[in-house]
Design a protein around this motif. Sequence first.
Motif, short mmCIF file in Angstrom:
data_model
loop_
_atom_site.label_atom_id
_atom_site.label_comp_id
_atom_site.label_asym_id
_atom_site.label_seq_id
_atom_site.Cartn_x
_atom_site.Cartn_y
_atom_site.Cartn_z
N ARG A 66 0.81 -1.22 0.00
CA ARG A 66 0.00 0.00 0.00
C ARG A 66 0.84 1.27 0.00
O ARG A 66 0.32 2.37 -0.11
N LEU A 67 2.15 1.10 0.13
CA LEU A 67 3.05 2.24 0.21
C LEU A 67 3.85 2.34 -1.08
O LEU A 67 4.38 1.34 -1.57
N ALA A 68 3.95 3.56 -1.63
CA ALA A 68 4.75 3.81 -2.83
C ALA A 68 5.89 4.75 -2.46
O ALA A 68 5.71 5.70 -1.70
N VAL A 69 7.08 4.47 -3.00
CA VAL A 69 8.25 5.31 -2.74
C VAL A 69 8.81 5.79 -4.06
O VAL A 69 9.08 4.99 -4.96
N ALA A 70 9.00 7.12 -4.19
CA ALA A 70 9.60 7.72 -5.38
C ALA A 70 10.99 8.21 -5.02
O ALA A 70 11.15 9.08 -4.15
N TRP A 71 12.01 7.64 -5.67
CA TRP A 71 13.41 8.00 -5.41
C TRP A 71 13.80 9.09 -6.39
O TRP A 71 13.84 8.88 -7.59
N GLY A 72 14.12 10.27 -5.87
CA GLY A 72 14.40 11.42 -6.72
C GLY A 72 15.80 11.53 -7.27
O GLY A 72 15.98 11.82 -8.45
N PRO A 73 16.85 11.32 -6.46
CA PRO A 73 18.21 11.58 -6.94
C PRO A 73 18.56 10.77 -8.19
O PRO A 73 18.29 9.57 -8.26
N LEU A 74 19.15 11.43 -9.15
CA LEU A 74 19.54 10.78 -10.41
C LEU A 74 20.97 10.25 -10.34
O LEU A 74 21.31 9.28 -11.01
N ASP A 75 21.81 10.91 -9.56
CA ASP A 75 23.22 10.54 -9.47
C ASP A 75 23.43 9.43 -8.44
O ASP A 75 22.63 9.27 -7.52
N PRO A 76 24.53 8.68 -8.57
CA PRO A 76 24.87 7.70 -7.54
C PRO A 76 25.05 8.40 -6.20
O PRO A 76 25.50 9.54 -6.14
N GLN A 77 24.69 7.69 -5.13
CA GLN A 77 24.76 8.25 -3.78
C GLN A 77 25.62 7.36 -2.89
O GLN A 77 25.68 6.15 -3.09
N PRO A 78 26.30 7.95 -1.89
CA PRO A 78 27.09 7.14 -0.97
C PRO A 78 26.21 6.11 -0.25
O PRO A 78 25.09 6.41 0.16
N ARG A 79 26.72 4.92 -0.14
CA ARG A 79 25.94 3.84 0.49
C ARG A 79 25.54 4.20 1.92
O ARG A 79 24.45 3.83 2.38
N GLY A 80 26.39 4.92 2.63
CA GLY A 80 26.06 5.33 3.99
C GLY A 80 24.84 6.25 4.03
O GLY A 80 24.02 6.16 4.94
N ASP A 81 24.71 7.12 3.02
CA ASP A 81 23.54 7.99 2.93
C ASP A 81 22.29 7.18 2.60
O ASP A 81 21.23 7.40 3.17
N VAL A 82 22.43 6.25 1.67
CA VAL A 82 21.29 5.40 1.30
C VAL A 82 20.85 4.59 2.52
O VAL A 82 19.66 4.40 2.75
N ARG A 83 21.82 4.16 3.30
CA ARG A 83 21.50 3.43 4.53
C ARG A 83 20.60 4.26 5.43
O ARG A 83 19.59 3.78 5.94
N MET A 84 20.97 5.54 5.64
CA MET A 84 20.16 6.41 6.49
C MET A 84 18.78 6.65 5.89
O MET A 84 17.77 6.68 6.61
N VAL A 85 18.72 6.80 4.56
CA VAL A 85 17.41 6.99 3.91
C VAL A 85 16.54 5.76 4.11
O VAL A 85 15.35 5.87 4.41
N PHE A 86 17.12 4.57 3.97
CA PHE A 86 16.34 3.34 4.16
C PHE A 86 15.82 3.24 5.59
O PHE A 86 14.68 2.82 5.82
N LEU A 87 16.64 3.62 6.57
CA LEU A 87 16.16 3.63 7.96
C LEU A 87 15.04 4.65 8.13
O LEU A 87 14.04 4.39 8.81
N ALA A 88 15.20 5.82 7.51
CA ALA A 88 14.16 6.86 7.58
C ALA A 88 12.87 6.38 6.92
O ALA A 88 11.77 6.67 7.41
N LEU A 89 13.00 5.63 5.82
CA LEU A 89 11.81 5.07 5.18
C LEU A 89 11.07 4.14 6.12
O LEU A 89 9.83 4.13 6.16
N GLN A 90 11.82 3.36 6.90
CA GLN A 90 11.17 2.47 7.86
C GLN A 90 10.46 3.27 8.96
O GLN A 90 9.41 2.84 9.44
N CYS A 91 11.02 4.40 9.33
CA CYS A 91 10.34 5.26 10.31
C CYS A 91 9.03 5.77 9.73
O CYS A 91 7.98 5.71 10.39
N LEU A 92 9.06 6.25 8.49
CA LEU A 92 7.84 6.75 7.86
C LEU A 92 6.83 5.63 7.64
O LEU A 92 5.62 5.83 7.83
N GLU A 93 7.32 4.46 7.28
CA GLU A 93 6.43 3.32 7.08
C GLU A 93 5.68 3.00 8.38
O GLU A 93 4.50 2.65 8.35
#
Length: 198
Positions: free
Chosen positions: A91-118
């Motif tokens: 029931r949840l949709a996620v739109a990833w905006g950044p077009l450029d590659p991102q540091p894995r550490g940043d993606v890690r924090m975003v994934f944790l933040a997604l779990q908070c929002l979920e």
Amino acid sequence: MGQSNINLAALIGSRICHDLISPIGAINNGLELLGMAGGTPGPEIDLIQESVGNASARIRFFRIAFGASGDQMMGRAEVVSILDDLMDGGRLAVAWGPLDPQPRGDVRMVFLALQCLENAMPYGGRIEVSREDNMWLLHGEADKLNIDEPLWNILATRDAPPSLRPAQVQFALLPILADDGGRRVVTEMSETQIKLRF
């Protein structure tokens, strides 16, 4: 929790995900071989395929969120693939905006933040992820939110209670990782929207 304990926990997470992804992949390969051998498709096989796909998507997501991050970069295609597989049929949709590659550490924090929002969007909704001027913004919108204030307060205080459950660990881990990166997690909420910046 000290930095060495966080690193050790991340290595444990990486090891578990690494060891689980191989047998899940083997089950998927076995299902494909059954299909090629002319096996009769049925609801049982469909259920197994759906379950294996879901398990694989979760393992890939958890490997980033709870595993060791290192200095690698993650391309847009890889991140979008993980998120699409994870949210498929949900029931949840996620739109990833950044077009450029991102540091894995940043993606890690975003994934944790997604779990908070979920956690705050149990009835579904849409989350948009963007990055501007070295700041990440996750903007969630839903018809109805379910905000557990003590959990969200952890993001600001970094003081997790002993009663924190395993399904809530992202609320304790995200602010620690953000602080290690010289960032602060800021939230803004209304009846139907929630924004999380770091």
